[in-house]
Design a protein around this motif. Structure first.
Motif, PDB file in Angstrom:
ATOM      1  N   VAL A   1      42.778  35.460  39.563  1.00 37.90           N
ATOM      2  CA  VAL A   1      43.630  34.536  38.826  1.00 37.90           C
ATOM      3  C   VAL A   1      44.517  35.337  37.885  1.00 37.90           C
ATOM      4  CG1 VAL A   1      43.649  32.514  37.325  1.00 37.90           C
ATOM      5  CG2 VAL A   1      41.765  32.843  38.931  1.00 37.90           C
TER       6      VAL A   1
ATOM      7  N   VAL B   1      48.024  35.037  35.009  1.00 44.97           N
ATOM      8  CA  VAL B   1      49.012  34.234  34.309  1.00 44.97           C
ATOM      9  C   VAL B   1      50.287  35.063  34.279  1.00 44.97           C
ATOM     10  CG1 VAL B   1      49.718  33.322  32.074  1.00 44.97           C
ATOM     11  CG2 VAL B   1      47.447  32.817  32.954  1.00 44.97           C
TER      12      VAL B   1
ATOM     13  N   LEU C   1      40.891  36.690  33.181  1.00 45.57           N
ATOM     14  CA  LEU C   1      41.161  35.337  33.670  1.00 45.57           C
ATOM     15  C   LEU C   1      40.289  34.995  34.877  1.00 45.57           C
ATOM     16  CD1 LEU C   1      45.020  35.498  33.284  1.00 45.57           C
ATOM     17  CD2 LEU C   1      43.491  33.962  32.032  1.00 45.57           C
TER      18      LEU C   1
ATOM     19  N   THR D   1      37.502  32.036  34.797  1.00 44.32           N
ATOM     20  CA  THR D   1      37.560  30.944  35.768  1.00 44.32           C
ATOM     21  C   THR D   1      36.215  30.775  36.467  1.00 44.32           C
ATOM     22  OG1 THR D   1      39.915  31.283  36.149  1.00 44.32           O
ATOM     23  CG2 THR D   1      38.712  30.144  37.884  1.00 44.32           C
TER      24      THR D   1
ATOM     25  N   LEU E   1      45.812  29.387  31.021  1.00 42.89           N
ATOM     26  CA  LEU E   1      44.950  29.187  32.195  1.00 42.89           C
ATOM     27  C   LEU E   1      44.382  27.772  32.213  1.00 42.89           C
ATOM     28  CD1 LEU E   1      43.164  30.682  34.516  1.00 42.89           C
ATOM     29  CD2 LEU E   1      41.379  30.617  32.761  1.00 42.89           C
TER      30      LEU E   1
ATOM     31  N   ALA F   1      49.928  30.003  35.547  1.00 47.20           N
ATOM     32  CA  ALA F   1      48.730  30.540  36.190  1.00 47.20           C
ATOM     33  C   ALA F   1      48.824  30.429  37.711  1.00 47.20           C
ATOM     34  CB  ALA F   1      47.503  29.801  35.678  1.00 47.20           C
TER      35      ALA F   1
END
Lengths: 291, 291
Positions: A122, A124, A144, A148, A175, B120
């Motif tokens: 993931v 950003v 991130l 997640t 996020l 994201a």
């Protein structure tokens, strides 16, 4: 005779999930504080805040390999599990601690060489490559991705992060909002030592000489903040106040020949929303000063 | 006198979330079938499967701009909302349809120029750049990102995807397992027309001449499958069967001067687990043949 809340320790995903399930059915809110362990007052303050918002509190301790670069300190990152658990017990408000294994969080493995990394990641865009992201380019992707995964495992209603990592907070806020996680984010003030040094697990690495000079960044930032409080809004003038102070101390350390050097990575003054570097601070928008 | 189940239509996230909340408390399982609308039998069969697994069924209709390249058919992608809703009503098993707006799913906007995209994004490394990913490099990033958003909004227990998009299924399966979504994934068989053409919303674009030749890929794949069933396991020999047939028809179309041409994008024969191209099929592992 202890009336302390017992902390359940889960070392795998299925056991945590099945315990978590009961609170979904009971509609009891869960607060979650993800950590890399080596807990200090900064973490404990976040945990206490969590317990004020939700009846159930979960803390994870997981040193996340994906946010370390090959040349960084993954192997020697401080790991103090029994002490961490003792500290959490003393708070008397933690329900569960989650201690997953690297192999379970990263079923495809997580080689330090990012080119070899497989699986889901993931990112950003446009907020992860400024400020701290410049010197640690894949750091935020690692953060991130693990956040997640932990969100999907713990399924918290509220999460708590420390303001010390200002950019990390902003990136995680993006996020959560942009991927529409059903999670409320809270940011706790930076815990600081008596002399202003931001509390950090990595402070343990410091020798006493190094510790003496570790407040240099804080002093530089404070000098800038003072100047701002006196009405100065221009980037160059503000940041120069910090550069001057830090350069002076850097020289001093060099001249004293203490066996280490101070090195300023960056000073940054950005828009709190977009993370774009500012030339001029607008009173109503504010700014994030960091280094 | 109609005893049909009424379908609730939600056009924004908060209203869907608040409706969804009751089933979390009641611990009722929710099946979710994400679509881009323009529904056909293939979709309806997934919806029926969903209703056999879970008491509550949610279908989303959202033409996802992030999975279209600038030169692709975002603007003219078929949108047939009232017909879609009619079809779903006729199934009598759908509880809710989610019709979000682009601005709500992508609060940072989603310009077709990917360099300008912010916010994201989710990727699966090492599985998104093979097969279909070669000719549509950012397609899977777009799919994975929107699927993650929809999962977080709908919070389904089970999701249903069609096998027609074989690589998409594998990539989404990796997304779910690697990011630890608490979701069970089901894959439904490809719906096909009487002559073997895979059902697809884009089939509506075809003129009747084009429609006549649209089964060419299916015929090529079938020729390969026949050869495999007769014991052939070697990649070159198998794929050549397909190439030969498709080339022959391509020539025929050219000679007839029908005003369009057939163009084979790729044929691919891969390991179902790793998506690596195979030289030889091993009986017990099987293979995914696609084009």
């Amino acid at each position: 005779m202890s009336s302390r809340k017992e902390i359940l320790v889960f070392d795998n995903i299925p056991s945590l999930r099945s315990w978590r399930q009961q609170y979904i059915k009971q509609d009891k809110q869960v607060a979650f504080i993800p950590t890399m362990g080596s807990l200090h007052e900064g973490h404990l303050s976040l945990v206490k805040q969590g317990s004020q918002h939700c009846p159930i509190v979960v803390v994870s301790i997981f040193v996340n390999p994906a946010q370390f670069a090959p040349n960084e300190d993954l192997d020697k990152y401080p790991r103090t599990l029994s002490n961490d658990l003792e500290l959490l017990r003393s708070l008397d408000c933690v329900d569960a601690v989650f201690l997953p294994k690297v192999e379970e969080i990263y079923p495809y493995g997580i080689p330090l060489d990012v080119e070899k990394q497989k699986g889901a990641f993931v990112e950003v865009r446009d907020k992860s490559h400024q400020m701290e992201g410049k010197s640690r380019p894949l750091f935020f992707r690692g953060v991130l991705t693990v956040v997640t995964k932990l969100f999907n495992i713990v399924q918290p209603n509220c999460v708590f992060f420390g303001q010390k990592d200002a950019q990390q907070c902003i990136v995680i806020r993006t996020l959560i909002s942009d991927l529409h996680f059903p999670i409320e984010m809270h940011v706790g003030a930076t815990g600081r030592e008596y002399d202003g040094l931001a509390m950090s697990s990595r402070n343990k690495y410091l020798t006493s000489d190094q510790r003496n000079y570790a407040t240099t960044l804080f002093k530089g930032l404070s000098a800038i903040k003072n100047e701002f409080d006196q009405g100065e809004k221009n980037r160059e003038i503000l940041l120069n106040k910090g550069y001057e102070l830090i350069e002076k101390v850097t020289k001093e350390v060099m001249e004293k020949n203490l066996g280490f050097e101070l090195k300023l990575d960056y000073l940054s003054l950005v828009d709190p929303r977009t993370l774009e570097e500012l030339q001029e601070i607008e009173e109503e928008k504010g700014a994030i000063l960091s280094g």
